[in-house]
Each structure stands twice: as structure tokens, then as C-alpha cells.
Write an enzyme that holds these catalytic residues in place. Structure first.
Site, short mmCIF file in Angstrom:
data_model
loop_
_atom_site.label_atom_id
_atom_site.label_comp_id
_atom_site.label_asym_id
_atom_site.label_seq_id
_atom_site.Cartn_x
_atom_site.Cartn_y
_atom_site.Cartn_z
N GLU A 28 0.83 -1.20 0.00
CA GLU A 28 0.00 0.00 0.00
C GLU A 28 0.87 1.26 0.00
O GLU A 28 0.60 2.21 -0.73
CB GLU A 28 -0.93 -0.02 1.22
CG GLU A 28 -2.01 1.01 1.19
CD GLU A 28 -3.02 0.81 0.07
OE1 GLU A 28 -3.71 1.80 -0.24
OE2 GLU A 28 -3.13 -0.29 -0.50
N ASP B 142 8.48 -4.49 -8.97
CA ASP B 142 8.34 -5.93 -8.71
C ASP B 142 9.57 -6.47 -7.99
O ASP B 142 9.44 -7.22 -7.02
CB ASP B 142 8.11 -6.68 -10.02
CG ASP B 142 6.84 -6.20 -10.70
OD1 ASP B 142 5.77 -6.26 -10.06
OD2 ASP B 142 6.92 -5.74 -11.84
N HIS C 38 1.84 -0.63 -4.98
CA HIS C 38 2.15 -1.75 -5.87
C HIS C 38 1.69 -3.03 -5.19
O HIS C 38 2.27 -3.46 -4.20
CB HIS C 38 3.66 -1.80 -6.17
CG HIS C 38 3.99 -2.77 -7.24
ND1 HIS C 38 3.49 -2.66 -8.52
CD2 HIS C 38 4.76 -3.89 -7.23
CE1 HIS C 38 3.95 -3.66 -9.25
NE2 HIS C 38 4.72 -4.43 -8.49
N HIS C 39 0.63 -3.63 -5.74
CA HIS C 39 -0.05 -4.70 -5.04
C HIS C 39 0.15 -6.05 -5.73
O HIS C 39 0.03 -6.14 -6.95
CB HIS C 39 -1.54 -4.36 -4.94
CG HIS C 39 -1.74 -3.02 -4.30
ND1 HIS C 39 -1.84 -1.86 -5.04
CD2 HIS C 39 -1.80 -2.65 -3.00
CE1 HIS C 39 -1.98 -0.83 -4.21
NE2 HIS C 39 -1.95 -1.29 -2.97
N HIS D 262 1.09 -4.09 -13.91
CA HIS D 262 0.03 -4.07 -14.91
C HIS D 262 0.14 -2.87 -15.85
O HIS D 262 -0.12 -3.00 -17.04
CB HIS D 262 -1.34 -4.14 -14.25
CG HIS D 262 -1.51 -5.39 -13.45
ND1 HIS D 262 -1.70 -6.63 -14.04
CD2 HIS D 262 -1.48 -5.61 -12.11
CE1 HIS D 262 -1.80 -7.55 -13.10
NE2 HIS D 262 -1.66 -6.96 -11.92
N GLU D 263 0.55 -1.72 -15.32
CA GLU D 263 0.59 -0.53 -16.16
C GLU D 263 1.66 -0.59 -17.25
O GLU D 263 1.59 0.15 -18.22
CB GLU D 263 0.75 0.74 -15.33
CG GLU D 263 2.06 0.85 -14.58
CD GLU D 263 2.10 2.03 -13.63
OE1 GLU D 263 3.03 2.83 -13.73
OE2 GLU D 263 1.19 2.14 -12.79
#
Length: 96
Positions: free
Chosen positions: A55, A86, A59-60, A77-78
């Protein structure tokens, strides 16, 4: 904005993760690792600690928990693939 890892940055950022059990996801620019814990409480506690960092860094992870096991997949994802976020979150997960 976050950028997809380049060919030059992949080695230095990802090579150390292979040593701790992370692997590439087949057919996807993502990494995966299975974490095992003593019991459900330890697994859930670890997930809670990771969630605080995820949070904070916005970045989840993609993850699934079954009793003492947490399977984590990381990808940004973006950028439709791996980014420095990551590698950073993977290192944090290994440290927690």
C-alpha cells in the site's frame, strides 16, 4: 511513471531473486514464488506486513493463501510486465 525492465536492468535486478526461489511465470512477463509458513496465523501475519508495504508503494501483488502457503505473482500491470517495483517488493517479501 514506472517503466518495464530493460534487457540491461533485468539481470542485476532479477538474478538475486532466482537465488531465493523466485521464478519466471511461463508465458507471462511476471515472477512467482511460493512461501510456506508454520501455520495459517504466520502466513496471514506475513501477508498483513506485506500489505502495508504494498500500500505504501502503491504496488499490489497477485496472491493466494491456503492455510500455511502463500503463492505470490508479481508483475506491473501498467507496463504489462516486470518493473523495478516488482523486484523491490520481491526483496521486501523475502526479508519479511
Amino acid at each position: 511513471m514506472t517503466e518495464k525492465l530493460s534487457a540491461e536492468t533485468r539481470g542485476p535486478l532479477l538474478d538475486p531473486l532466482w537465488q531465493t526461489g523466485w521464478e519466471m511465470v511461463e508465458g507471462r512477463d511476471a515472477i512467482v514464488k511460493t512461501f510456506k509458513f508454520k501455520d495459517f496465523a504466520d502466513a496471514f501475519g506475513w501477508m498483513t506486513r506485506v500489505a502495508i508495504w504494498a500500500e505504501k508503494w502503491d504496488h499490489h501483488p497477485e496472491w493466494a493463501n491456503c492455510y500455511d502457503t502463500v503463492v505470490v505473482t508479481l508483475s506491473t500491470h501498467e507496463v504489462d510486465g516486470l518493473s523495478t517495483l516488482d523486484a523491490k517488493l520481491a526483496r521486501k517479501m523475502d526479508g519479511l
